[in-house]
Design a protein around this motif. Structure first.
Motif, PDB file in Angstrom:
ATOM      1  N   TYR A 261       0.124  -5.293  -4.353  1.00  9.83           N
ATOM      2  CA  TYR A 261      -0.976  -5.136  -3.399  1.00  9.83           C
ATOM      3  C   TYR A 261      -2.046  -6.199  -3.645  1.00  9.83           C
ATOM      4  O   TYR A 261      -2.529  -6.837  -2.713  1.00  9.83           O
TER       5      TYR A 261
ATOM      6  N   LEU B 119      -3.035   2.146  -5.781  1.00 14.17           N
ATOM      7  CA  LEU B 119      -3.516   0.774  -5.576  1.00 14.17           C
ATOM      8  C   LEU B 119      -4.212   0.203  -6.800  1.00 14.17           C
ATOM      9  O   LEU B 119      -4.324  -1.001  -6.954  1.00 14.17           O
TER      10      LEU B 119
ATOM     11  N   LYS C  14      -3.210  -9.078  -1.024  1.00 13.34           N
ATOM     12  CA  LYS C  14      -4.612  -9.230  -0.601  1.00 13.34           C
ATOM     13  C   LYS C  14      -5.111 -10.647  -0.896  1.00 13.34           C
ATOM     14  O   LYS C  14      -5.831 -11.241  -0.099  1.00 13.34           O
TER      15      LYS C  14
ATOM     16  N   ARG D  71       0.837  -1.202   0.000  1.00 14.54           N
ATOM     17  CA  ARG D  71       0.000   0.000   0.000  1.00 14.54           C
ATOM     18  C   ARG D  71       0.876   1.257   0.000  1.00 14.54           C
ATOM     19  O   ARG D  71       0.535   2.255  -0.623  1.00 14.54           O
TER      20      ARG D  71
END
Length: 157
Positions: A49, A43, A53, A38
């Motif tokens: 990222y 993003l 996730k 981040r």
């Protein structure tokens, strides 16, 4: 509602240790990876990222599944088991009627199965075929190549 599954004290401890590892070490590591990604900016086009996730989602799914298994886990009291027939945690010696080969197995829960150490799942074809048999019985087990017949030579704990 979770499905009941039976484990040895050792097998249950291994599951709890794995869950503790995932929650105490892997979860903070995943959060740290997301935070680092981040900090790298935009993003919407940050593949790092997205990957972090995704990894966190997979980790949370694994934790959830393990918690579900543990909620239905029961420890088997070996002293209460009947040794006259094959049950979970029975150590059995079987002899293949076709080639005369003798094998030793311990029947265990799915999560503890390890063929290298002679532990087979009670839900495997051989495990299912052996359950409930006594010394002297013949277990006829359906395998992909046909039916295999095994003599039950010995049962112990």
């Amino acid at each position: 509602m979770s499905k009941k599954s039976y484990y040895t004290a050792e097998g249950l401890k291994k599951l709890r240790d794995e869950l503790r590892q995932l929650k105490d070490i892997e979860r903070p590591r995943a959060s740290q990876a997301i935070a680092e990604a981040r900090d790298k900016g935009d993003l919407s086009e940050n593949a790092e990222y997205d990957a972090a996730k995704e990894a966190q989602g997979m980790l949370e799914m694994k934790i959830s599944k393990l918690e579900e298994v543990l909620s239905g886990a029961r420890v088997i009291d070996e002293s209460q088991l009947d040794t006259s027939k094959i049950l979970v945690l029975s150590k059995v010696k079987i002899k293949n009627q076709t080639n005369g080969m003798e094998m030793n197995y311990t029947l265990v829960a799915d999560g503890e199965a390890d063929l290298k150490s002679g532990k087979i799942s009670v839900n495997s074809p051989i495990g299912k075929g052996l359950l409930g048999k006594s010394v002297g019985d013949v277990a006829e087990i359906q395998v992909p190549s046909g039916i295999m017949k095994f003599d039950i030579v010995e049962i112990s704990r």
